[in-house]
Design a protein around this motif. Structure first.
Motif, PDB file in Angstrom:
ATOM      1  N   VAL A 662     101.002  74.985 -42.686  1.00  0.00           N
ATOM      2  CA  VAL A 662     101.774  73.839 -42.191  1.00  0.00           C
ATOM      3  C   VAL A 662     103.218  73.971 -42.654  1.00  0.00           C
ATOM      4  O   VAL A 662     103.490  74.175 -43.835  1.00  0.00           O
ATOM      5  CB  VAL A 662     101.180  72.510 -42.697  1.00  0.00           C
ATOM      6  CG1 VAL A 662     102.070  71.340 -42.300  1.00  0.00           C
ATOM      7  CG2 VAL A 662      99.771  72.319 -42.144  1.00  0.00           C
ATOM      8  N   SER A 663     104.149  73.862 -41.724  1.00  0.00           N
ATOM      9  CA  SER A 663     105.585  73.931 -42.035  1.00  0.00           C
ATOM     10  C   SER A 663     106.228  72.610 -41.655  1.00  0.00           C
ATOM     11  O   SER A 663     106.151  72.180 -40.503  1.00  0.00           O
ATOM     12  CB  SER A 663     106.252  75.078 -41.272  1.00  0.00           C
ATOM     13  OG  SER A 663     105.685  76.322 -41.646  1.00  0.00           O
ATOM     14  N   LEU A 664     106.850  71.965 -42.613  1.00  0.00           N
ATOM     15  CA  LEU A 664     107.512  70.689 -42.376  1.00  0.00           C
ATOM     16  C   LEU A 664     109.015  70.765 -42.588  1.00  0.00           C
ATOM     17  O   LEU A 664     109.758  69.962 -42.024  1.00  0.00           O
ATOM     18  CB  LEU A 664     106.919  69.620 -43.304  1.00  0.00           C
ATOM     19  CG  LEU A 664     105.432  69.299 -43.106  1.00  0.00           C
ATOM     20  CD1 LEU A 664     104.956  68.331 -44.174  1.00  0.00           C
ATOM     21  CD2 LEU A 664     105.185  68.725 -41.714  1.00  0.00           C
ATOM     22  N   ALA A 673     106.796  76.953 -45.077  1.00  0.00           N
ATOM     23  CA  ALA A 673     105.452  76.416 -45.227  1.00  0.00           C
ATOM     24  C   ALA A 673     105.346  75.625 -46.532  1.00  0.00           C
ATOM     25  O   ALA A 673     106.100  75.847 -47.483  1.00  0.00           O
ATOM     26  CB  ALA A 673     104.429  77.549 -45.218  1.00  0.00           C
ATOM     27  N   LEU A 674     104.417  74.692 -46.551  1.00  0.00           N
ATOM     28  CA  LEU A 674     104.160  73.947 -47.778  1.00  0.00           C
ATOM     29  C   LEU A 674     103.710  74.902 -48.886  1.00  0.00           C
ATOM     30  O   LEU A 674     103.007  75.880 -48.635  1.00  0.00           O
ATOM     31  CB  LEU A 674     103.079  72.893 -47.558  1.00  0.00           C
ATOM     32  CG  LEU A 674     103.430  71.712 -46.654  1.00  0.00           C
ATOM     33  CD1 LEU A 674     102.205  70.821 -46.468  1.00  0.00           C
ATOM     34  CD2 LEU A 674     104.570  70.906 -47.246  1.00  0.00           C
ATOM     35  N   SER A 675     104.107  74.600 -50.089  1.00  0.00           N
ATOM     36  CA  SER A 675     103.703  75.428 -51.225  1.00  0.00           C
ATOM     37  C   SER A 675     102.205  75.277 -51.481  1.00  0.00           C
ATOM     38  O   SER A 675     101.669  74.173 -51.480  1.00  0.00           O
ATOM     39  CB  SER A 675     104.486  75.008 -52.475  1.00  0.00           C
ATOM     40  OG  SER A 675     104.006  75.688 -53.611  1.00  0.00           O
ATOM     41  N   THR A 676     101.552  76.396 -51.686  1.00  0.00           N
ATOM     42  CA  THR A 676     100.123  76.363 -51.999  1.00  0.00           C
ATOM     43  C   THR A 676      99.869  76.255 -53.503  1.00  0.00           C
ATOM     44  O   THR A 676      98.723  76.074 -53.923  1.00  0.00           O
ATOM     45  CB  THR A 676      99.442  77.641 -51.478  1.00  0.00           C
ATOM     46  OG1 THR A 676     100.040  78.784 -52.112  1.00  0.00           O
ATOM     47  CG2 THR A 676      99.594  77.760 -49.971  1.00  0.00           C
ATOM     48  N   GLY A 677     100.923  76.361 -54.318  1.00  0.00           N
ATOM     49  CA  GLY A 677     100.761  76.383 -55.761  1.00  0.00           C
ATOM     50  C   GLY A 677     100.048  75.175 -56.337  1.00  0.00           C
ATOM     51  O   GLY A 677      99.100  75.321 -57.124  1.00  0.00           O
ATOM     52  N   PRO A 678     100.437  73.908 -55.988  1.00  0.00           N
ATOM     53  CA  PRO A 678      99.741  72.748 -56.554  1.00  0.00           C
ATOM     54  C   PRO A 678      98.253  72.718 -56.227  1.00  0.00           C
ATOM     55  O   PRO A 678      97.426  72.412 -57.093  1.00  0.00           O
ATOM     56  CB  PRO A 678     100.477  71.562 -55.936  1.00  0.00           C
ATOM     57  CG  PRO A 678     101.852  72.092 -55.647  1.00  0.00           C
ATOM     58  CD  PRO A 678     101.643  73.502 -55.229  1.00  0.00           C
ATOM     59  N   ALA A 679      97.896  73.037 -54.970  1.00  0.00           N
ATOM     60  CA  ALA A 679      96.477  73.052 -54.609  1.00  0.00           C
ATOM     61  C   ALA A 679      95.740  74.167 -55.335  1.00  0.00           C
ATOM     62  O   ALA A 679      94.584  74.005 -55.748  1.00  0.00           O
ATOM     63  CB  ALA A 679      96.324  73.198 -53.101  1.00  0.00           C
ATOM     64  N   GLN A 680      96.398  75.331 -55.504  1.00  0.00           N
ATOM     65  CA  GLN A 680      95.764  76.415 -56.247  1.00  0.00           C
ATOM     66  C   GLN A 680      95.570  76.051 -57.718  1.00  0.00           C
ATOM     67  O   GLN A 680      94.618  76.514 -58.358  1.00  0.00           O
ATOM     68  CB  GLN A 680      96.613  77.685 -56.122  1.00  0.00           C
ATOM     69  CG  GLN A 680      96.561  78.310 -54.733  1.00  0.00           C
ATOM     70  CD  GLN A 680      97.524  79.484 -54.612  1.00  0.00           C
ATOM     71  OE1 GLN A 680      98.741  79.319 -54.719  1.00  0.00           O
ATOM     72  NE2 GLN A 680      96.976  80.659 -54.404  1.00  0.00           N
ATOM     73  N   THR A 681      96.464  75.239 -58.243  1.00  0.00           N
ATOM     74  CA  THR A 681      96.278  74.753 -59.614  1.00  0.00           C
ATOM     75  C   THR A 681      94.998  73.940 -59.723  1.00  0.00           C
ATOM     76  O   THR A 681      94.247  74.052 -60.708  1.00  0.00           O
ATOM     77  CB  THR A 681      97.488  73.900 -60.024  1.00  0.00           C
ATOM     78  OG1 THR A 681      98.661  74.701 -59.986  1.00  0.00           O
ATOM     79  CG2 THR A 681      97.320  73.351 -61.430  1.00  0.00           C
TER      80      THR A 681
END
Length: 975
Positions: A662-664, A673-681
């Protein structure tokens, strides 16, 4: 005076309750002369039981009639039928009350021995456990608060010598009929609470006497507590009704101001439920909804004794102080195990923290001594404390065009962070980078301490979290949002697990949740899921969990409205801060915890390996020991922890997959694209929680396997960990990063001075932006600008200027430069392959008489505008730049609203609550003994059976047992 007794039973509950009371009355050793049932219900079964009981009189009244009005109705019917009935005594009951068989005889003995007695009452016991006193008399403190004497204490006959009390409860009250008539019964202004208390006080002041007869016992069924607003209203009503006319007028006038002041006090004392109750009570009494004027006249008409008659029976300040000291001691004793559980010293926590700190200093050695950091997703913060906070709330969000808008919640978090080093806000980011690893270890250690008492498991969880690839990759790439989320996420789970017992815990969890969402709005779906779980697992205090998302909603509401009005509601989930375009991972590779296809530096290291080998698949082997431990946890007795951990890990993995697609936001022509880092945390935390549960069976094999898993995590993070030492990290010294020194020096005299920055791109295009002052800062970034649906008018004007520079060296757009206040032009170093267009534009500017070359800098080539203006000549651009975030009604309103909500939350979060009651201490002690959300095996407890010499091992509660009905607050093992 006749000693004939008329029993009056008010029935508004179920038929079994009425039947229980009538059987108890019929079983008395000394019969009552008359029995009256007052039916305040139309229930057919209740009427049938009433008729079968064969009372002397049945009186039907409305369902909303109060207890006092029901007794009045019975007394009125009795007087009409037999005036002699009102020459004796009235014995009052609610359906469900069950006096012992000798209760009436003992009460009659008391009134026969004390001719001056007007009211007496039995000892009230709990129906479920008649060894516990429910109440033995009532009194008040000097502030009018009702105090129930001896509530919750074991009945060992220790209070059987009690006599005079200020008041008795209405259940089982034996009152002289003439006293009831003279005082006109219970006060109609007290329909729910304190009716018997007020009546007893008026009895004392009318030269009557009130006692308890402890030998007489009455079993009291469990009844719901009255609404808090009714309790508070009753207190204020009594305080106003019991004084003279002048003092009553003053008290009524001060009720509402006192309630408003009490808002802060209730927040500090962790009693938010009292806020609305106190306000409602104050308005109800102040505006006469309780009939306080009539009550005051009734009180004054029957009072013949001085106030000292009741003052001697009130709770003294000394007694109240002693009670509070006892409560504090009980709380201290009950919380001793809790404090020992989370003590760093003596449990290995201090050594873990020291190890993480040493590793952090070694890996971040180049950061030491720097004033600011920049690169990747980092920029320096504003240069002063005032500038930092001016970017919070509502104000100019596009410094090029002066467009207004609301700030991201992340700006508030950066302002708070920068305030820690207010003399130089950017230094706080340097401190965060150096302390990120030990802070992460600390929060993970506390979460592990909530789950286990074993030092090694705590150390494993803390060290694994400190060297997690999600953290070290974020530190290398300058992803400050992911760094903060990584540090705070274990703290959120820790607060959520402890939050149901106190408002303080709920408020702490709410603040942490708001900070996490401010950094990563993409986590809203998972946060809402966690909130729903907390609601379902909240037990009797589920309503407290409603507050968990209130601060976060307050932070995001203005931004959500702004994005909705622009037609882009989903843009509220855009990543705040500086957009960082990357090529995110997809699929199962996201579980590695690495944010993009560079794999934290492993892609370049593995570039020479077998061409057909997927680097992500090879690196997955490093996490295989951790995954095996997580799977093992699902089949061990600690499966609850493992199951919930895996559940949230899967949720995080799904969210990471969606975020990467998803790109906002956009940067020039490129979408980000949205960063996946927080969800990967979140994925990493779930895997680590399940793996820690897998280590719950202590053995040498599991210890060795945990070392292998820890080594695998560290190896996966290796390239990112050493990137600061070998110079491959994107983060670098932020001093002078944004603009050349010549521009910064000029900006010291005028903050509105503008620099046109042109970046030649490889596809032959140019990226153009306008910076004002001494350059872009991280707290100035705005998702409103990054997610704009189209270019602004100023953006188009800047693009036309750049094209004009490129097309002709003789063009002199002085008017447009002056209109926008542009004093410098900076051509940044071109992207690879953009050399031709970079050469064209630099040649054009060198040959243009309107520009004067200012030299080469590390940022690029700088030109000064000849005869540049100090400020923009275009008033549409200049005027908004002079408006701060407190110069508009919208700005002030948003700041005030945020300040009130956050201040209230902080006051709730501070551990400064009032001393608990004895029942609260017992509940908390039971919760500590019955931890079911734990990974520790049960410890045998030696217990001796009463009357036997056999000793058996009993498993300690708190490990994979069924639901605990005694501790509903800890239900389902989640919160």
């Amino acid at each position: 005076m006749s000693s004939r007794v008329t029993a009056i039973v008010v029935a508004r509950a179920s038929a079994p309750d009425l039947s229980r009371t009538m059987r108890a009355i019929a079983a008395q050793d000394r019969d009552v002369e008359r029995t009256v049932i007052v039916l305040a219900s139309r229930d057919a079964s209740l009427r049938s039981v009433a008729r079968e009981s064969e009372p002397d009189l049945i009186v039907a009244i409305g369902e909303q009639t109060s207890f006092g009005e029901a007794v009045d109705a019975a007394v009125g019917e009795l007087g009409d039928r037999d005036a002699a009935a009102l020459q004796g005594w009235l014995w009052l009951f609610e359906a469900g009350d069950a006096p012992d068989h000798d209760a009436l005889g003992l009460l009659r003995g008391a009134i026969e021995r004390n001719p001056s007695l007007a009211i007496t009452g039995p000892k009230l016991l709990r129906a479920g456990d008649e060894t516990v006193i429910a109440e033995l008399g009532q009194t008040t403190d000097r502030q009018g608060e009702t105090v129930h004497l001896h509530r919750g204490e074991l009945d060992q006959g220790q209070f059987d010598d009690e006599s005079d009390v200020l008041a008795v409860g209405r259940s089982g009250m034996l009152v002289r009929a003439s006293n009831w008539l003279d005082l006109k019964g219970f006060d109609p202004g007290l329909p729910v609470v304190d009716d018997a208390l007020d009546f007893s006080v008026r009895t004392w002041l009318a030269d009557g006497r009130v006692t308890v007869t402890p030998q007489a016992r009455l079993s009291l069924p469990d009844r719901p507590d009255p609404p808090l607003h009714a309790v508070r209203t009753a207190r204020l009503h009594r305080l106003v009704a019991s004084v003279g006319a002048a003092e009553a007028a003053v008290r009524r006038a001060l009720l509402i101001p006192a309630a408003l002041v009490g808002i802060v006090w209730n927040l500090v004392r962790k009693r938010p439920g009292r806020i609305w109750a106190d306000l409602a009570a104050a308005f109800a009494v102040a505006f006469g909804r309780t009939g306080v004027s009539d009550s005051r006249r009734r009180f004054a008409a029957t009072s013949t004794q001085p106030p000292r008659v009741v003052e001697r029976l009130q709770l003294s300040r000394e007694t109240l102080r002693q009670e509070r000291e006892i409560a504090r001691d009980e709380r201290r004793i009950a919380g001793r195990d809790e404090r020992d559980r989370y003590a760093l010293v003596g449990s290995g926590g201090a050594w873990v923290l020291l190890a993480a700190a040493v590793a952090s200093v070694a890996l971040m050695l180049p950061m030491l001594g720097r004033d600011a950091l920049a690169g990747g997703g980092l920029l320096p913060l504003s240069g002063s404390f005032v500038e930092l906070w001016s970017n919070v709330g509502y104000g100019v969000r596009d410094i090029a065009s002066g467009a207004f808008g609301v700030a991201d919640p992340f700006a508030l978090l950066l302002a708070l962070l920068g305030t820690l080093t207010f003399w130089h806000p950017s230094t706080s980011v340097v401190v965060l980078w150096v302390l990120a690893m030990p802070l992460a270890a600390l929060t993970a250690w506390y979460l592990a301490a909530r789950l286990t008492l074993r030092p090694w498991l705590r150390a494993f969880a803390a060290l694994a979290w400190a060297v997690s690839p999600t953290l070290l990759a974020a530190l290398a790439d300058g992803r400050i949002q992911t760094v903060i989320v990584h540090v705070l996420l274990p703290l959120l789970v820790f607060c959520a697990l402890r939050g149901t017992r106190t408002w303080s815990g709920v408020a702490q969890a709410a603040l942490v949740a708001a900070a996490i969402l401010a950094c990563a709005p993409s986590l809203w779906p998972v946060m809402l899921l966690l909130w729903l779980v907390a609601l379902l697992a909240g037990g009797r205090r589920w309503y407290r969990q409603l507050f968990l998302i209130v601060p976060a909603l307050a932070l995001f509401a203005p931004l959500a409205v702004a994005q909705w009005n622009r037609g882009r509601p989903l843009a509220v989930f855009a990543d705040p801060g500086l957009p960082l375009a990357t090529d995110p991972l997809t699929g199962a590779a996201l579980a590695l915890g690495l944010p993009d296809t560079s794999l934290g530096g492993w892609t370049s290291i593995l570039a020479g390996q077998e061409p057909g080998l997927d680097p992500a698949l090879l690196l997955a082997g490093a996490l295989l020991p951790l995954a095996m431990l997580a799977a093992l946890g699902l089949v061990l007795p600690a499966w609850r922890v493992a199951a919930w951990s895996v559940f949230f890990a899967i949720a995080g993995l799904a969210l990471a997959a969606v975020s990467g697609s998803v790109s906002l936001a956009t940067v020039g022509p490129d979408s980000v694209a949205l960063s996946t880092g927080p969800a990967q945390t979140l994925v990493m935390l779930g895997m680590l929680g399940a793996a820690t549960a897998g280590l719950s069976v202590a053995s040498r094999v599991t210890v060795a396997w945990s070392l292998v898993a820890l080594a695998g995590i560290a190896a996966l993070s290796g390239p990112a960990a050493v990137s600061h030492l070998n110079g491959t990290a994107r983060v670098e010294d932020g001093a002078g990063y944004a603009l050349p020194a010549i521009v910064e020096a000029q900006a010291q005299t005028d903050e509105t001075i503008a620099t046109l920055i042109i970046t030649p791109l490889a596809d032959g295009s140019m990226r153009v932006r306008l910076d004002r002052g001494d350059g872009e800062t991280l707290d100035e970034q705005s998702t409103l600008r990054m997610t704009a649906p189209e270019f602004s008018d100023v953006d188009r004007r800047l693009a036309e200027l750049a094209v004009e520079f490129l097309s002709s060296s003789t063009s002199t757009p002085t008017g447009e430069l002056h209109a926008l206040g542009i004093a410098f032009v900076l051509v940044e170093a071109p992207e690879p392959g953009a050399g031709p267009i970079a050469t064209r534009i630099t040649s054009s500017l060198d040959g243009n008489a309107s520009f004067q070359a200012a030299g080469e800098t590390h940022s690029g080539t700088v030109w000064r505008i000849v005869s540049a203006t100090v400020a923009p000549a275009d008033h549409d651009v200049a005027d908004p730049l002079a408006v701060s975030n407190v110069d508009t009604w919208a700005g002030r309103g948003i700041l005030v609203a945020l300040a009130l909500i956050l201040a209230a939350t902080v006051m709730l979060a501070l551990p400064t609550g009032a001393p608990p009651t004895r029942e609260q201490v017992e509940v908390e002690a039971a919760a500590a003994r019955r931890r079911r959300f734990t990974i520790d095996p049960p410890e045998p407890r030696r217990a001796r059976r009463f009357g036997s010499t056999n000793v058996e091992d009993e498993p300690a509660p708190g490990y994979d047992h069924g639901p605990d009905r005694d501790d509903e607050e800890d239900r389902n093992g989640i919160v």
